[in-house]
Design a protein around this motif. Structure first.
Motif, PDB file in Angstrom:
ATOM      1  N   PHE A   1      49.654 -31.874  -2.620  1.00 36.56           N
ATOM      2  CA  PHE A   1      48.190 -31.976  -2.677  1.00 36.56           C
ATOM      3  C   PHE A   1      47.600 -31.073  -1.605  1.00 36.56           C
ATOM      4  O   PHE A   1      48.318 -30.585  -0.722  1.00 36.56           O
ATOM      5  CB  PHE A   1      47.737 -33.420  -2.452  1.00 36.56           C
ATOM      6  CG  PHE A   1      48.168 -33.993  -1.122  1.00 36.56           C
ATOM      7  CD1 PHE A   1      47.376 -33.861   0.014  1.00 36.56           C
ATOM      8  CD2 PHE A   1      49.382 -34.671  -1.006  1.00 36.56           C
ATOM      9  CE1 PHE A   1      47.790 -34.379   1.244  1.00 36.56           C
ATOM     10  CE2 PHE A   1      49.799 -35.188   0.216  1.00 36.56           C
ATOM     11  CZ  PHE A   1      49.005 -35.045   1.337  1.00 36.56           C
ATOM     12  N   THR A   2      46.306 -30.835  -1.680  1.00 38.75           N
ATOM     13  CA  THR A   2      45.615 -30.032  -0.679  1.00 38.75           C
ATOM     14  C   THR A   2      44.727 -30.924   0.170  1.00 38.75           C
ATOM     15  O   THR A   2      44.185 -31.928  -0.314  1.00 38.75           O
ATOM     16  CB  THR A   2      44.748 -28.931  -1.319  1.00 38.75           C
ATOM     17  OG1 THR A   2      43.758 -29.540  -2.141  1.00 38.75           O
ATOM     18  CG2 THR A   2      45.602 -27.995  -2.148  1.00 38.75           C
ATOM     19  N   ARG A   3      44.625 -30.573   1.417  1.00 38.33           N
ATOM     20  CA  ARG A   3      43.779 -31.325   2.338  1.00 38.33           C
ATOM     21  C   ARG A   3      42.389 -30.699   2.434  1.00 38.33           C
ATOM     22  O   ARG A   3      42.175 -29.547   2.042  1.00 38.33           O
ATOM     23  CB  ARG A   3      44.405 -31.362   3.734  1.00 38.33           C
ATOM     24  CG  ARG A   3      45.617 -32.268   3.882  1.00 38.33           C
ATOM     25  CD  ARG A   3      45.953 -32.429   5.348  1.00 38.33           C
ATOM     26  NE  ARG A   3      46.954 -33.453   5.575  1.00 38.33           N
ATOM     27  CZ  ARG A   3      48.232 -33.220   5.828  1.00 38.33           C
ATOM     28  NH1 ARG A   3      48.666 -31.966   5.897  1.00 38.33           N
ATOM     29  NH2 ARG A   3      49.080 -34.197   6.020  1.00 38.33           N
TER      30      ARG A   3
ATOM     31  N   SER B   1      43.004 -20.117   0.593  1.00 38.55           N
ATOM     32  CA  SER B   1      43.813 -20.077  -0.629  1.00 38.55           C
ATOM     33  C   SER B   1      45.302 -20.105  -0.296  1.00 38.55           C
ATOM     34  O   SER B   1      46.072 -20.850  -0.925  1.00 38.55           O
ATOM     35  CB  SER B   1      43.477 -18.814  -1.431  1.00 38.55           C
ATOM     36  OG  SER B   1      42.114 -18.784  -1.781  1.00 38.55           O
ATOM     37  N   ALA B   2      45.722 -19.293   0.673  1.00 35.08           N
ATOM     38  CA  ALA B   2      47.136 -19.248   1.038  1.00 35.08           C
ATOM     39  C   ALA B   2      47.605 -20.590   1.584  1.00 35.08           C
ATOM     40  O   ALA B   2      48.707 -21.067   1.262  1.00 35.08           O
ATOM     41  CB  ALA B   2      47.371 -18.145   2.063  1.00 35.08           C
ATOM     42  N   LEU B   3      46.764 -21.229   2.423  1.00 38.43           N
ATOM     43  CA  LEU B   3      47.139 -22.526   2.983  1.00 38.43           C
ATOM     44  C   LEU B   3      47.201 -23.598   1.900  1.00 38.43           C
ATOM     45  O   LEU B   3      48.116 -24.435   1.889  1.00 38.43           O
ATOM     46  CB  LEU B   3      46.154 -22.938   4.077  1.00 38.43           C
ATOM     47  CG  LEU B   3      46.411 -24.295   4.732  1.00 38.43           C
ATOM     48  CD1 LEU B   3      47.796 -24.334   5.373  1.00 38.43           C
ATOM     49  CD2 LEU B   3      45.333 -24.598   5.772  1.00 38.43           C
ATOM     50  N   ALA B   4      46.251 -23.565   0.982  1.00 37.12           N
ATOM     51  CA  ALA B   4      46.246 -24.552  -0.103  1.00 37.12           C
ATOM     52  C   ALA B   4      47.515 -24.450  -0.944  1.00 37.12           C
ATOM     53  O   ALA B   4      48.085 -25.465  -1.357  1.00 37.12           O
ATOM     54  CB  ALA B   4      45.003 -24.354  -0.977  1.00 37.12           C
ATOM     55  N   LEU B   5      47.970 -23.235  -1.191  1.00 48.38           N
ATOM     56  CA  LEU B   5      49.208 -23.058  -1.954  1.00 48.38           C
ATOM     57  C   LEU B   5      50.397 -23.675  -1.227  1.00 48.38           C
ATOM     58  O   LEU B   5      51.263 -24.311  -1.852  1.00 48.38           O
ATOM     59  CB  LEU B   5      49.452 -21.567  -2.200  1.00 48.38           C
ATOM     60  CG  LEU B   5      48.553 -20.885  -3.233  1.00 48.38           C
ATOM     61  CD1 LEU B   5      48.779 -19.381  -3.228  1.00 48.38           C
ATOM     62  CD2 LEU B   5      48.810 -21.459  -4.630  1.00 48.38           C
TER      63      LEU B   5
END
Length: 394
Positions: free
Chosen positions: A221-223, A209-213
């Motif tokens: 965008f999220t990977r 979650s923290a990395l996606a933010l």
């Protein structure tokens, strides 16, 4: 350094560790290596891993038992965050500051003088920062090896590096408190809390979650893919953009080395004449934001992504949550979640003979040898702890 202050403050240091860290015991292994090197009059560079915020104090208490004071090369931020009494005490005990953001010639010179002539060891943490991954030693910076080799060139006595492993182990079961801090972290990221899930799963979800933010913030965008790969990619993209902006040639250096070069560039621009760069200007805001970007790159580097994959031990779980607590909850220090012990192991001395280590690769070779030796001490501490009877906090 004042030997009188070192001796007078021994009880204070022990009480502080017990009060603030619930540290119930400190044990040393292979301490004869350090004792013999000092007794023989060698110049001694003590190179430990940087395992926790209180590891330097624990190491000093261990050295007290050998009646060996220590000099410490300490980041200036430690002095900045300390009280006036603590600063005075640190200086009297042998600590002196270094500005790692620049070429601190004064600290470099003082370190060399200590190794060449002082009767006690100099402690340098070659990892530089605390990454909360004790079991996997982070790549050493080359400064410690460069200091040792420079001192050896003109010293009138033998010079050695003594690798040192430091590891904190829980005596009490901290799981209840680990789940509690995980719930607090989940609330901060607007995640539903499910105490019935395993702690490993909850931590992994927090990391995702923290990395996606951050991916959304920086990339839009999220990977998908392995967490570790995504961390490496985002770190590289943040640094490459800044390197391009400041005309810094990207190389194959580690993220901490790249961050150091960029921080020097940004700080130089920030420290220009205030009239030329007012705090209300767009350029000042941009440079301040870039300092935040560099801090993010350092944070990302500290997350291995696979630290819990092979061995989700209590200590590794706690360390990962310590890091989250600092980064997500923005706390200066992580919570203390139970009684702990600390084990310290000194490795065999590594001779530093200037005549035997020459050429441009000498610093890199010695750095790699130091890092491998420290990792070996950590591995031995873990093996010994796993086979030892469980310690009681009574």
């Amino acid at each position: 350094m004042s030997y009188r202050w070192v001796k007078w403050s021994r009880g204070y240091r022990r009480r502080k560790l017990l009060k603030h860290q619930q540290l119930t015991s400190i044990t040393c292994e292979n301490s004869d290596v350090l004792r013999d090197a000092v007794a023989s009059g060698h110049g001694v560079l003590l190179a430990p891993n940087h395992s926790a915020h209180y590891d330097s104090q624990a190491l000093y208490v261990a050295a007290d038992r050998l009646d060996i004071p220590l000099y410490y090369l300490t980041a200036w931020q430690v002095f900045f965050m300390s009280t006036a009494f603590e600063c005075t005490l640190m200086q009297r005990m042998g600590a002196f500051s270094i500005d790692r953001e620049s070429t601190d010639r004064r600290a470099f010179k003082q370190s060399i003088e200590i190794l060449q002539g002082a009767p006690y060891p100099l402690v340098i943490f070659p990892e530089g920062d605390i990454y909360h991954t004790t079991d996997v030693v982070s790549p050493f910076r080359e400064g410690a090896a460069a200091i040792a080799l420079t001192a050896a060139k003109k010293a009138d006595r033998p010079m050695v590096v003594i690798p040192c492993g430091i590891k904190f182990f829980y005596v009490d079961d901290p799981m209840e408190k680990l789940h509690a801090i995980t719930s607090e972290l989940e609330a901060r990221l607007f995640l539903r809390s499910d105490p019935n899930r395993s702690l490993v799963d909850r931590i992994h979800r927090l990391a995702e979650s923290a990395l996606a933010l951050k991916e959304l913030d920086y990339l839009g965008f999220t990977r998908s893919g392995r967490l570790r790969d995504r961390v490496v990619q985002l770190t590289d993209e943040v640094l490459r953009e800044l390197e391009t902006r400041h005309g810094v040639e990207a190389d194959d250096g580690s993220p901490p080395e790249r961050v150091k070069v960029l921080r020097q560039k940004v700080i130089q621009e920030l420290e220009r004449d205030e009239d030329a760069l007012p705090t209300t200007s767009e350029e000042y805001r941009r440079l301040t934001a870039e300092m935040g970007d560099l801090f993010l790159a350092t944070q990302l580097y500290s997350y291995r992504g696979d630290y819990l994959a092979d061995d989700p031990s209590i200590e590794r779980l706690a360390e990962t949550l310590d890091k989250f607590e600092e980064d997500i909850l923005e706390r200066d220090l992580p919570s203390v979640r139970g009684s702990r012990c600390v084990k310290i192991r000194f490795g065999d001395a590594i001779p530093v003979a200037a005549g035997e280590r020459r050429g441009r690769g000498a610093v890199a070779d010695l750095t790699a040898e130091m890092q491998g030796a420290v990792q070996q001490q950590i591995d031995l501490l873990n093996a010994d702890h796993a086979s030892a009877p469980k310690e009681s906090s009574a």
